[in-house]
Design a protein around this motif. Structure first.
Motif, PDB file in Angstrom:
ATOM      1  N   PHE A 177       0.826  -1.204   0.000  1.00 14.70           N
ATOM      2  CA  PHE A 177       0.000   0.000   0.000  1.00 14.70           C
ATOM      3  C   PHE A 177       0.866   1.262   0.000  1.00 14.70           C
ATOM      4  O   PHE A 177       0.542   2.257  -0.660  1.00 14.70           O
ATOM      5  CB  PHE A 177      -0.926   0.002   1.216  1.00 14.70           C
ATOM      6  N   VAL A 178       1.966   1.232   0.741  1.00 16.37           N
ATOM      7  CA  VAL A 178       2.862   2.389   0.796  1.00 16.37           C
ATOM      8  C   VAL A 178       3.468   2.668  -0.574  1.00 16.37           C
ATOM      9  O   VAL A 178       3.569   3.829  -0.997  1.00 16.37           O
ATOM     10  CB  VAL A 178       3.973   2.160   1.840  1.00 16.37           C
ATOM     11  N   GLN A 179       3.867   1.605  -1.294  1.00 12.10           N
ATOM     12  CA  GLN A 179       4.441   1.806  -2.635  1.00 12.10           C
ATOM     13  C   GLN A 179       3.421   2.445  -3.569  1.00 12.10           C
ATOM     14  O   GLN A 179       3.759   3.312  -4.384  1.00 12.10           O
ATOM     15  CB  GLN A 179       4.921   0.464  -3.208  1.00 12.10           C
ATOM     16  N   ASN A 180       2.163   2.025  -3.460  1.00 10.60           N
ATOM     17  CA  ASN A 180       1.115   2.626  -4.272  1.00 10.60           C
ATOM     18  C   ASN A 180       0.874   4.080  -3.870  1.00 10.60           C
ATOM     19  O   ASN A 180       0.567   4.927  -4.715  1.00 10.60           O
ATOM     20  CB  ASN A 180      -0.182   1.828  -4.134  1.00 10.60           C
ATOM     21  N   ALA A 181       1.018   4.380  -2.581  1.00  8.24           N
ATOM     22  CA  ALA A 181       0.874   5.760  -2.124  1.00  8.24           C
ATOM     23  C   ALA A 181       1.988   6.629  -2.701  1.00  8.24           C
ATOM     24  O   ALA A 181       1.765   7.781  -3.085  1.00  8.24           O
ATOM     25  CB  ALA A 181       0.889   5.813  -0.597  1.00  8.24           C
ATOM     26  N   TYR A 182       3.214   6.071  -2.787  1.00  8.61           N
ATOM     27  CA  TYR A 182       4.324   6.817  -3.384  1.00  8.61           C
ATOM     28  C   TYR A 182       4.044   7.147  -4.852  1.00  8.61           C
ATOM     29  O   TYR A 182       4.485   8.176  -5.358  1.00  8.61           O
ATOM     30  CB  TYR A 182       5.615   5.988  -3.312  1.00  8.61           C
ATOM     31  N   ALA A 183       3.328   6.241  -5.533  1.00  8.23           N
ATOM     32  CA  ALA A 183       3.051   6.451  -6.953  1.00  8.23           C
ATOM     33  C   ALA A 183       2.044   7.562  -7.188  1.00  8.23           C
ATOM     34  O   ALA A 183       1.938   8.094  -8.301  1.00  8.23           O
ATOM     35  CB  ALA A 183       2.540   5.147  -7.582  1.00  8.23           C
ATOM     36  N   SER A 184       1.273   7.931  -6.169  1.00 11.57           N
ATOM     37  CA  SER A 184       0.223   8.936  -6.348  1.00 11.57           C
ATOM     38  C   SER A 184       0.318  10.107  -5.375  1.00 11.57           C
ATOM     39  O   SER A 184      -0.564  10.954  -5.338  1.00 11.57           O
ATOM     40  CB  SER A 184      -1.155   8.269  -6.185  1.00 11.57           C
ATOM     41  N   GLY A 185       1.404  10.155  -4.581  1.00 13.16           N
ATOM     42  CA  GLY A 185       1.541  11.255  -3.635  1.00 13.16           C
ATOM     43  C   GLY A 185       2.978  11.452  -3.214  1.00 13.16           C
ATOM     44  O   GLY A 185       3.812  10.556  -3.381  1.00 13.16           O
ATOM     45  N   PRO A 186       3.335  12.627  -2.657  1.00  9.97           N
ATOM     46  CA  PRO A 186       4.700  12.919  -2.223  1.00  9.97           C
ATOM     47  C   PRO A 186       5.071  12.124  -0.978  1.00  9.97           C
ATOM     48  O   PRO A 186       4.197  11.724  -0.200  1.00  9.97           O
ATOM     49  CB  PRO A 186       4.662  14.424  -1.924  1.00  9.97           C
ATOM     50  N   PRO A 187       6.374  11.873  -0.745  1.00 10.03           N
ATOM     51  CA  PRO A 187       6.793  11.055   0.396  1.00 10.03           C
ATOM     52  C   PRO A 187       6.460  11.660   1.755  1.00 10.03           C
ATOM     53  O   PRO A 187       6.178  10.927   2.705  1.00 10.03           O
ATOM     54  CB  PRO A 187       8.310  10.934   0.202  1.00 10.03           C
ATOM     55  N   ASP A 188       6.474  13.002   1.867  1.00 11.69           N
ATOM     56  CA  ASP A 188       6.164  13.587   3.164  1.00 11.69           C
ATOM     57  C   ASP A 188       4.696  13.398   3.537  1.00 11.69           C
ATOM     58  O   ASP A 188       4.349  13.306   4.714  1.00 11.69           O
ATOM     59  CB  ASP A 188       6.544  15.077   3.235  1.00 11.69           C
ATOM     60  N   LEU A 189       3.811  13.310   2.534  1.00 17.06           N
ATOM     61  CA  LEU A 189       2.409  12.993   2.828  1.00 17.06           C
ATOM     62  C   LEU A 189       2.286  11.566   3.336  1.00 17.06           C
ATOM     63  O   LEU A 189       1.544  11.294   4.288  1.00 17.06           O
ATOM     64  CB  LEU A 189       1.558  13.176   1.572  1.00 17.06           C
ATOM     65  N   VAL A 190       3.029  10.651   2.721  1.00 15.75           N
ATOM     66  CA  VAL A 190       2.997   9.246   3.147  1.00 15.75           C
ATOM     67  C   VAL A 190       3.493   9.119   4.585  1.00 15.75           C
ATOM     68  O   VAL A 190       2.857   8.470   5.428  1.00 15.75           O
ATOM     69  CB  VAL A 190       3.854   8.370   2.212  1.00 15.75           C
ATOM     70  N   ILE A 191       4.629   9.736   4.870  1.00 17.42           N
ATOM     71  CA  ILE A 191       5.190   9.664   6.219  1.00 17.42           C
ATOM     72  C   ILE A 191       4.273  10.346   7.224  1.00 17.42           C
ATOM     73  O   ILE A 191       4.112   9.889   8.362  1.00 17.42           O
ATOM     74  CB  ILE A 191       6.597  10.304   6.252  1.00 17.42           C
ATOM     75  N   ALA A 192       3.626  11.447   6.817  1.00 16.53           N
ATOM     76  CA  ALA A 192       2.690  12.141   7.711  1.00 16.53           C
ATOM     77  C   ALA A 192       1.554  11.214   8.120  1.00 16.53           C
ATOM     78  O   ALA A 192       1.207  11.116   9.301  1.00 16.53           O
ATOM     79  CB  ALA A 192       2.133  13.392   7.024  1.00 16.53           C
ATOM     80  N   GLY A 193       0.971  10.529   7.136  1.00 15.78           N
ATOM     81  CA  GLY A 193      -0.125   9.622   7.445  1.00 15.78           C
ATOM     82  C   GLY A 193       0.303   8.489   8.347  1.00 15.78           C
ATOM     83  O   GLY A 193      -0.403   8.138   9.311  1.00 15.78           O
ATOM     84  N   LEU A 194       1.471   7.923   8.066  1.00 14.56           N
ATOM     85  CA  LEU A 194       1.938   6.786   8.869  1.00 14.56           C
ATOM     86  C   LEU A 194       2.274   7.201  10.298  1.00 14.56           C
ATOM     87  O   LEU A 194       1.942   6.491  11.251  1.00 14.56           O
ATOM     88  CB  LEU A 194       3.164   6.141   8.205  1.00 14.56           C
ATOM     89  N   THR A 195       2.945   8.358  10.456  1.00 14.71           N
ATOM     90  CA  THR A 195       3.328   8.790  11.800  1.00 14.71           C
ATOM     91  C   THR A 195       2.136   9.254  12.627  1.00 14.71           C
ATOM     92  O   THR A 195       2.245   9.372  13.855  1.00 14.71           O
ATOM     93  CB  THR A 195       4.371   9.933  11.730  1.00 14.71           C
ATOM     94  N   VAL A 196       1.010   9.518  11.977  1.00 13.68           N
ATOM     95  CA  VAL A 196      -0.201   9.904  12.708  1.00 13.68           C
ATOM     96  C   VAL A 196      -1.078   8.683  12.988  1.00 13.68           C
ATOM     97  O   VAL A 196      -1.450   8.412  14.128  1.00 13.68           O
ATOM     98  CB  VAL A 196      -1.002  10.967  11.919  1.00 13.68           C
TER      99      VAL A 196
END
Length: 311
Positions: free
Chosen positions: A239-258
């Motif tokens: 799921f994270v790899q797919n998130a990288y394909a459609s969004g910036p890495p700081d958005l991905v890390i923001a969601g995970l750290t929250v």
């Protein structure tokens, strides 16, 4: 006010770490840095593969061909190795220090990732993006600090562990079914939420497995925990790899750290009864802090400069 102050003082005394437990703090900080750099490298690899293939990963999920191509991208492989190192360091930090102490330090990864991504992509974060990141860090920080003062870490019984495994099994099934049905309409935020939920269970199971290994209680239930942990990590990573394909890495890390700590702490409250003696004011603060952190993620998903230009 006096009663609340006395409660906080008692909570601080209970949180006092011995010298050995302080080792977990620098391990968690180093893990956050590895997580940030690894996320940026993985994002670069996924973006490159997505651009060089006809299939839009953001509209249908990464296919087998794209996954094979990722293995040929030096940036993605290096990022994966760094993320693996981050996971090892995080598990090591959990072996030394309580979850409620090292978990909030993951928010450092969000700040570092935002700075690195801004420099690499030469994209200046707008005010709303910076404010969103601030809300994420503030919300998670307050949420887990209050948990540190109010919650108590208790051993996980076999019955509670079975409950966690059953809930995780339901989450895995639901996530898999929803992905198969709606994968062509899933955006970065949906992938991030799904991965965050899974990783919240991973943190709890990892802590349980570490405790059982240290106590040499390796039984069938421990083996099931390891299998469930690996399954959740694998699906969450996809799921994270797919998130990288459609969004910036700081958005991905923001969601995970929250989402990750919110789920982990919620498990501790609802299933493990770590908040039986929590004061009413703390419960209110938890709800408000959680809402603030989630609001930060949603705002970042809407106002990030690299998202606004996408349909």
């Amino acid at each position: 006010m006096l009663a609340a102050a006395l409660t906080a003082i008692r909570g601080f005394d209970q949180l006092a770490l011995d010298p050995r437990q302080f080792i977990g703090i620098p391990l968690a900080l180093v893990a956050a840095v590895f997580l940030s750099v690894g996320a940026q490298l993985q994002h670069a690899g996924v973006t490159k593969v997505d651009q060089n293939t006809e299939t839009d990963a953001a509209q249908g999920g990464l296919n087998l061909r794209q996954l094979r191509l990722l293995l040929r991208r030096p940036s993605w492989v290096t990022g994966t190795l760094m993320l693996g190192t981050a996971v090892v360091l995080q598990l090591a930090s959990l072996a030394f220090a309580p979850l409620i102490v090292v978990q909030p330090l993951g928010a450092v990864a969000l700040v570092v990732t935002a700075i690195i991504n801004s420099r690499v992509t030469k994209t200046n974060l707008n005010r709303l993006s910076v404010f969103s990141i601030f809300l994420c860090v503030l919300g998670v920080g307050v949420f887990v600090v209050v948990a540190a003062f109010q919650a108590r870490e208790v051993p996980v019984t076999d019955r509670e562990l079975i409950e966690i495994l059953l809930i995780l099994c339901c989450v895995l099934v639901i996530a898999g079914v929803l992905f198969l049905i709606y994968r062509k309409r899933m955006r970065a935020l949906v992938y991030i939420v799904a991965a965050g939920f899974l990783y919240g269970f991973v943190v709890t199971l990892a802590k349980v497995v570490i405790a059982r290994v240290e106590q040499r209680e390796f039984d069938i239930l421990t083996a099931v925990c390891i299998i469930a942990l690996i399954t959740a990590v694998t699906l969450g990573a996809y799921f994270v790899q797919n998130a990288y394909a459609s969004g910036p890495p700081d958005l991905v890390i923001a969601g995970l750290t929250v989402i990750d700590p919110l789920v982990a702490v919620t498990i501790g409250i609802v299933i493990l009864n770590e908040a039986v003696q929590v004061a009413p004011w703390a419960a209110v603060v938890w709800v408000i802090a959680g809402m603030v952190a989630v609001t930060g993620v949603v705002m970042l998903a809407r106002h990030h400069p690299q998202i606004q230009g996408k349909p």
